[in-house]
Design a protein around this motif. Sequence first.
Motif, PDB file in Angstrom:
ATOM      1  N   GLY A  87     -14.239   2.862 -43.372  1.00 26.35           N
ATOM      2  CA  GLY A  87     -14.415   1.629 -42.608  1.00 26.35           C
ATOM      3  C   GLY A  87     -15.835   1.411 -42.137  1.00 26.35           C
ATOM      4  N   GLU A  88     -16.793   2.218 -42.611  1.00 29.43           N
ATOM      5  CA  GLU A  88     -18.204   2.082 -42.252  1.00 29.43           C
ATOM      6  C   GLU A  88     -18.956   1.360 -43.355  1.00 29.43           C
ATOM      7  OE1 GLU A  88     -19.701   5.976 -41.505  1.00 29.43           O
ATOM      8  OE2 GLU A  88     -18.459   6.271 -39.729  1.00 29.43           O
ATOM      9  N   PRO A  89     -20.113   0.762 -43.020  1.00 28.17           N
ATOM     10  CA  PRO A  89     -20.903   0.120 -44.067  1.00 28.17           C
ATOM     11  C   PRO A  89     -21.433   1.160 -45.045  1.00 28.17           C
ATOM     12  CG  PRO A  89     -22.039   0.045 -41.957  1.00 28.17           C
ATOM     13  CD  PRO A  89     -20.695   0.605 -41.703  1.00 28.17           C
ATOM     14  N   THR A  90     -21.499   0.781 -46.311  1.00 29.47           N
ATOM     15  CA  THR A  90     -21.938   1.710 -47.348  1.00 29.47           C
ATOM     16  C   THR A  90     -22.712   0.978 -48.427  1.00 29.47           C
ATOM     17  OG1 THR A  90     -21.197   3.387 -48.926  1.00 29.47           O
ATOM     18  CG2 THR A  90     -19.810   1.467 -48.671  1.00 29.47           C
ATOM     19  N   ARG A  91     -23.502   1.743 -49.171  1.00 26.28           N
ATOM     20  CA  ARG A  91     -24.157   1.187 -50.353  1.00 26.28           C
ATOM     21  C   ARG A  91     -23.191   1.326 -51.527  1.00 26.28           C
ATOM     22  NH1 ARG A  91     -29.120   4.573 -50.939  1.00 26.28           N
ATOM     23  NH2 ARG A  91     -27.742   6.066 -49.966  1.00 26.28           N
ATOM     24  N   ILE A  92     -23.552   0.700 -52.640  1.00 27.38           N
ATOM     25  CA  ILE A  92     -22.642   0.629 -53.775  1.00 27.38           C
ATOM     26  C   ILE A  92     -23.310   1.176 -55.017  1.00 27.38           C
ATOM     27  CG2 ILE A  92     -21.202  -0.921 -55.144  1.00 27.38           C
ATOM     28  CD1 ILE A  92     -21.705  -2.931 -52.747  1.00 27.38           C
ATOM     29  N   ALA A  93     -22.567   1.949 -55.777  1.00 24.00           N
ATOM     30  CA  ALA A  93     -23.020   2.428 -57.079  1.00 24.00           C
ATOM     31  C   ALA A  93     -22.077   1.854 -58.126  1.00 24.00           C
ATOM     32  CB  ALA A  93     -22.996   3.946 -57.132  1.00 24.00           C
ATOM     33  N   VAL A  94     -22.585   1.633 -59.326  1.00 19.85           N
ATOM     34  CA  VAL A  94     -21.752   1.151 -60.422  1.00 19.85           C
ATOM     35  C   VAL A  94     -21.715   2.254 -61.467  1.00 19.85           C
ATOM     36  CG1 VAL A  94     -21.455  -0.622 -62.178  1.00 19.85           C
ATOM     37  CG2 VAL A  94     -22.382  -1.231 -59.955  1.00 19.85           C
ATOM     38  N   LYS A  95     -20.493   2.696 -61.806  1.00 19.34           N
ATOM     39  CA  LYS A  95     -20.329   3.749 -62.810  1.00 19.34           C
ATOM     40  C   LYS A  95     -19.334   3.293 -63.859  1.00 19.34           C
ATOM     41  CE  LYS A  95     -21.495   7.665 -59.920  1.00 19.34           C
ATOM     42  NZ  LYS A  95     -21.126   8.998 -59.462  1.00 19.34           N
ATOM     43  N   ARG A  96     -19.417   3.929 -65.010  1.00 21.79           N
ATOM     44  CA  ARG A  96     -18.476   3.637 -66.087  1.00 21.79           C
ATOM     45  C   ARG A  96     -17.374   4.693 -66.088  1.00 21.79           C
ATOM     46  NH1 ARG A  96     -19.673  -0.216 -69.813  1.00 21.79           N
ATOM     47  NH2 ARG A  96     -21.793  -0.970 -69.807  1.00 21.79           N
ATOM     48  N   THR A  97     -16.136   4.233 -66.313  1.00 21.72           N
ATOM     49  CA  THR A  97     -15.021   5.168 -66.416  1.00 21.72           C
ATOM     50  C   THR A  97     -14.951   5.704 -67.848  1.00 21.72           C
ATOM     51  OG1 THR A  97     -13.518   3.356 -66.935  1.00 21.72           O
ATOM     52  CG2 THR A  97     -13.699   3.995 -64.621  1.00 21.72           C
ATOM     53  N   ASP A  98     -13.992   6.581 -68.109  1.00 20.85           N
ATOM     54  CA  ASP A  98     -13.852   7.167 -69.440  1.00 20.85           C
ATOM     55  C   ASP A  98     -13.528   6.128 -70.509  1.00 20.85           C
ATOM     56  OD1 ASP A  98     -14.327   9.619 -68.321  1.00 20.85           O
ATOM     57  OD2 ASP A  98     -12.191  10.077 -68.024  1.00 20.85           O
ATOM     58  N   ASP A  99     -12.797   5.091 -70.116  1.00 20.29           N
ATOM     59  CA  ASP A  99     -12.444   4.046 -71.091  1.00 20.29           C
ATOM     60  C   ASP A  99     -13.506   2.953 -71.201  1.00 20.29           C
ATOM     61  OD1 ASP A  99     -11.843   3.219 -68.536  1.00 20.29           O
ATOM     62  OD2 ASP A  99     -10.099   2.021 -69.124  1.00 20.29           O
TER      63      ASP A  99
END
Length: 114
Positions: A87-99
């Motif tokens: 519930g706290e502010p956070t930065r965002i990362a974009v990752k690829r899943t296995d599919d």
Amino acid sequence: MSKLKIKKNDMVLVIAGNSKDRKSNGKYPAPHKVLKVLVDEQRAIVEGVNMVSKSTKPSAKNPQGGIVKQEAPIHISNLSLVDPKTGEPTRIAVKRTDDGKKVRIAKKSGEEIK
């Protein structure tokens, strides 16, 4: 122009500007819901944030007319996505899943953001 990491229906906190959410007792205030993202302008309309008064003429929808309060767009840089786990502010990362799909991940907890 960079890709925006905030999408419609995300829960966000306002971290700067007149509508800034203040911490109380060390806890973060309730997050707000993103109603619309204006990609070209890098702005978002957030529920209950950056309220402005607008004069309206009488119409079928509003026969009385008068002054109406509504949300105005706020710049994306003034918003921070809320971590679904803490519930706290956070930065965002974009990752690829296995599919091969791209998913957004909260940097603080590593939790996937739906």
